[in-house]
Design a protein around this motif. Structure first.
Motif, PDB file in Angstrom:
ATOM      1  N   LYS A  18      29.119  63.580  54.234  1.00 30.64           N
ATOM      2  CA  LYS A  18      28.136  62.809  55.412  1.00 30.64           C
ATOM      3  C   LYS A  18      28.578  61.314  55.381  1.00 30.64           C
ATOM      4  O   LYS A  18      28.706  60.713  56.411  1.00 30.64           O
ATOM      5  N   LYS A  19      29.050  60.576  54.470  1.00 25.95           N
ATOM      6  CA  LYS A  19      29.162  59.180  54.281  1.00 25.95           C
ATOM      7  C   LYS A  19      30.506  58.754  53.626  1.00 25.95           C
ATOM      8  O   LYS A  19      31.265  57.828  54.416  1.00 25.95           O
ATOM      9  N   LYS A 139      22.230  55.934  44.045  1.00 29.68           N
ATOM     10  CA  LYS A 139      20.909  56.050  43.610  1.00 29.68           C
ATOM     11  C   LYS A 139      20.509  57.320  43.856  1.00 29.68           C
ATOM     12  O   LYS A 139      21.023  58.358  44.411  1.00 29.68           O
ATOM     13  N   HIS A 169      22.895  51.771  49.365  1.00 30.62           N
ATOM     14  CA  HIS A 169      23.795  51.761  50.648  1.00 30.62           C
ATOM     15  C   HIS A 169      23.064  51.034  51.696  1.00 30.62           C
ATOM     16  O   HIS A 169      23.800  50.358  52.629  1.00 30.62           O
ATOM     17  N   TYR A 170      21.833  50.883  51.667  1.00 31.38           N
ATOM     18  CA  TYR A 170      21.003  50.113  52.550  1.00 31.38           C
ATOM     19  C   TYR A 170      21.690  48.545  52.748  1.00 31.38           C
ATOM     20  O   TYR A 170      21.601  48.020  53.693  1.00 31.38           O
ATOM     21  N   LYS A 173      24.498  47.808  55.092  1.00 27.35           N
ATOM     22  CA  LYS A 173      24.132  47.967  56.378  1.00 27.35           C
ATOM     23  C   LYS A 173      24.081  46.527  57.030  1.00 27.35           C
ATOM     24  O   LYS A 173      23.659  45.594  56.690  1.00 27.35           O
ATOM     25  N   GLU A 207      13.253  59.415  59.710  1.00 28.31           N
ATOM     26  CA  GLU A 207      14.307  60.499  59.609  1.00 28.31           C
ATOM     27  C   GLU A 207      13.594  61.660  60.311  1.00 28.31           C
ATOM     28  O   GLU A 207      12.754  62.261  60.244  1.00 28.31           O
ATOM     29  N   ARG A 214      19.929  69.690  50.817  1.00 32.38           N
ATOM     30  CA  ARG A 214      19.705  69.104  49.661  1.00 32.38           C
ATOM     31  C   ARG A 214      18.383  69.269  48.868  1.00 32.38           C
ATOM     32  O   ARG A 214      17.959  68.519  48.059  1.00 32.38           O
ATOM     33  N   TYR A 217      18.081  68.751  44.862  1.00 34.29           N
ATOM     34  CA  TYR A 217      17.690  67.387  44.578  1.00 34.29           C
ATOM     35  C   TYR A 217      16.598  66.896  44.978  1.00 34.29           C
ATOM     36  O   TYR A 217      15.806  66.389  44.079  1.00 34.29           O
ATOM     37  N   ASP A 226      13.027  59.051  46.698  1.00 32.63           N
ATOM     38  CA  ASP A 226      14.259  58.883  47.351  1.00 32.63           C
ATOM     39  C   ASP A 226      14.509  57.402  48.299  1.00 32.63           C
ATOM     40  O   ASP A 226      15.669  57.161  48.447  1.00 32.63           O
ATOM     41  N   MET A 227      13.376  57.111  48.862  1.00 32.21           N
ATOM     42  CA  MET A 227      13.562  55.872  49.841  1.00 32.21           C
ATOM     43  C   MET A 227      12.679  54.621  49.409  1.00 32.21           C
ATOM     44  O   MET A 227      13.222  53.589  49.593  1.00 32.21           O
ATOM     45  N   HIS A 231      15.453  51.836  48.990  1.00 25.19           N
ATOM     46  CA  HIS A 231      15.952  50.948  50.164  1.00 25.19           C
ATOM     47  C   HIS A 231      14.793  50.114  50.976  1.00 25.19           C
ATOM     48  O   HIS A 231      14.753  49.154  51.279  1.00 25.19           O
ATOM     49  N   LYS A 316      10.672  62.433  56.460  1.00 26.49           N
ATOM     50  CA  LYS A 316      11.893  63.479  56.976  1.00 26.49           C
ATOM     51  C   LYS A 316      10.888  64.487  57.845  1.00 26.49           C
ATOM     52  O   LYS A 316       9.879  64.359  58.023  1.00 26.49           O
ATOM     53  N   LYS A 321      15.297  59.406  64.315  1.00 24.06           N
ATOM     54  CA  LYS A 321      15.885  58.640  63.379  1.00 24.06           C
ATOM     55  C   LYS A 321      15.771  57.050  63.681  1.00 24.06           C
ATOM     56  O   LYS A 321      15.873  56.681  64.768  1.00 24.06           O
ATOM     57  N   SER A 323      14.943  53.128  61.719  1.00 23.38           N
ATOM     58  CA  SER A 323      14.914  52.377  60.643  1.00 23.38           C
ATOM     59  C   SER A 323      14.693  50.764  61.089  1.00 23.38           C
ATOM     60  O   SER A 323      15.653  50.315  62.047  1.00 23.38           O
TER      61      SER A 323
END
Ligand code: BG6
Length: 457
Positions: A18-19, A139, A169-170, A173, A207, A214, A217, A226-227, A231, A316, A321, A323
């Motif tokens: 994905k990234k 993370k 990764h935020y 951005k 999201e 996933r 996980y 997770d968030m 982030h 989710k 989507k 932010s």
């Protein structure tokens, strides 16, 4: 001649497809990764490079220039608990040269951090003394504070702090990097940035996707870990930190840590939710009570922020989507006596992180024409429109910084400690789990109890 090797553990995982592949593709296209770099893709699967690439092509949604990427790649099957496999990896790396710059990217769950770190250290692929070795952790860093502390202790024994990169990764951005400039390079905001002027702050990361593949996980983590732990708390710290004493990585991190240590959640003002159908997703425990949505209210124990509610919202399978960070300003000055200014909208500064990057400033203005009534207006800045092509995705910037040994946008250990400690109290409390089919249901719940939340959440 090869000078740098990027070794990626977890190369058949969601993050890689994905990234990381899109980021590598972008860096290759820009010439920022060139012929002196080699990329070792490590996973458990027994397959050839051709098979691996075929699989990757199916999984990666973007249209990448695979012909340019393939020459950089080598696929390696490894059992991460098998020392002979690390010795084989060492031989492969040494065959390219002894003084190479080698990076190890752990795109794997935190349970694998220690075995891989130990494998690299015992096999002497990476030791404390080797300045040209770096190890990067995705993370979440650990599963809770105790676990994170344990992992970190092991890492500190094996490696030097300068070799350790912890990613959020935020921070890579564009609009998150922009917060610093917007706050401290504009006197307009610089002097409006405290509880006298700011009414509330809302940080949201919505999201529309489900947990997708996933589940394994995600079910052990949930939206909070997770968030929020990473982030969202990082965004809040950048928005509310004091101006660092200098524009240097360590001073910025000191300011962020100071705030992170002062964030306190209101234990009674939270909403935890789970989307309808979550229990049927693959990898999810049938009786799971993991939250896929969370709304939280917090405050910051700092004189500048006394009385300012900070709202966190993430989840989710929501309606979109999106932010963004919404800063709503106080209205005292505009409702002065003797003025016929009624029902004015609050001024708002909205930092839009995704899907479009930009800033919106909401103001009240006169209606055009002979009528003197007041209407809300939006001044909008489009960040992506300013650059040629798209703005770099977060991972592109972070990978480049890793190659250049710049850790400014990586998180320091004490930031992670503060974030784990902040959410620990919430995690210990039992929460009612709201089952939701649509975001509208959650929104109604939020607006019923928190009248001061930005209405367009
Ligand atoms: C990751 C989370 O850190 O961030 C994912 O593990 C989430 O669950 C993702 O989907 C969101 O990142 P972005 O960049 O798509 O907003």
């Amino acid at each position: 001649m090869i000078k740098k090797i990027i070794t990626i553990f977890g190369s058949t995982g969601n993050l890689m497809y994905k990234k990381l592949f899109p980021a590598l593709d972008a860096l290759i296209k820009k010439g920022l990764i060139n012929q002196d770099v080699k990329i070792l893709c490590i996973a458990r699967k027994d397959c050839t490079l051709e098979d691996y690439v075929e699989e990757a092509k199916k999984e990666v949604k973007e249209n990448l220039d695979w012909d340019s990427i393939i020459p950089y790649l080598t696929y390696i099957k490894m059992d991460l608990f098998e020392m002979t496999d690390y010795i084989m990896l060492k031989d492969m790396i040494h065959a390219e040269g002894k003084d190479l710059d080698v990076m190890f990217y752990l795109a794997v769950p935190p349970t694998l951090f220690e075995p891989i770190a130990k494998g690299l250290s015992i096999s002497k692929i990476m030791t404390k003394a080797q300045e040209n070795r770096r190890i990067l952790f995705e993370k979440p860093f650990g599963s809770d504070f105790e676990d994170a502390k344990h992992i970190n202790q092991t890492l500190q024994e094996l490696f030097d702090e300068k070799q350790i990169y912890r990613i959020d990764h935020y921070l890579g951005k564009e609009m998150i990097q922009n917060i610093f400039i917007m706050r401290f390079a504009n006197s307009l905001f610089k002097h409006q940035w405290d509880n006298k002027r700011i009414k509330s702050i809302t940080v949201l990361a919505k999201e529309s996707e489900t947990v997708m593949m996933r589940g394994g996980y995600y079910d052990g983590v949930g939206a909070l870990k997770d968030m929020v732990q990473s982030h969202l708390l990082q965004m809040v710290s950048l928005i509310t930190m004091n101006q660092p004493i200098e524009n240097k990585s360590s001073a910025i991190k000191d300011s962020k840590v100071d705030i992170l240590n002062k964030v306190e959640f209101d234990l009674n003002s939270s909403i935890f939710g789970q989307y309808d159908g979550y229990l049927d997703e693959s990898g999810i425990q049938k009786d799971s009570n993991t939250e896929t949505f969370v709304f939280l209210k917090a405050h910051i124990n700092h004189k500048n922020w006394k009385g300012v509610p900070i709202y966190f919202l993430t989840g989710k399978k929501l309606n979109e989507k999106r932010s963004e960070i919404i800063i709503e300003f106080e209205s005292d000055d505009i409702n002065q006596k003797g003025w016929e200014f009624n029902n004015l909208d609050y001024n708002q500064l909205i930092i839009r992180i995704a899907p479009e990057e930009g800033v919106t400033l909401k103001m009240n203005v006169k209606t055009p024409g002979l009528n003197a009534s007041i209407i809300p207006a939006e001044l909008t800045y489009c960040h992506a429109c300013q650059s040629v092509g798209n703005t770099p995705e977060a991972y592109e910037k972070l990978l480049l910084d890793l190659l250049n040994k710049d850790d400014t946008l990586y998180t320091r250990w004490d930031e992670i400690v503060a974030s784990w400690q902040t959410i620990a109290k919430l995690k210990d409390k039992s929460h009612e789990l709201v089952n939701y089919q649509s975001f509208e249901e959650l929104k109604q719940l939020i607006l019923e109890t928190h009248v001061d939340v930005y209405k367009n959440i």
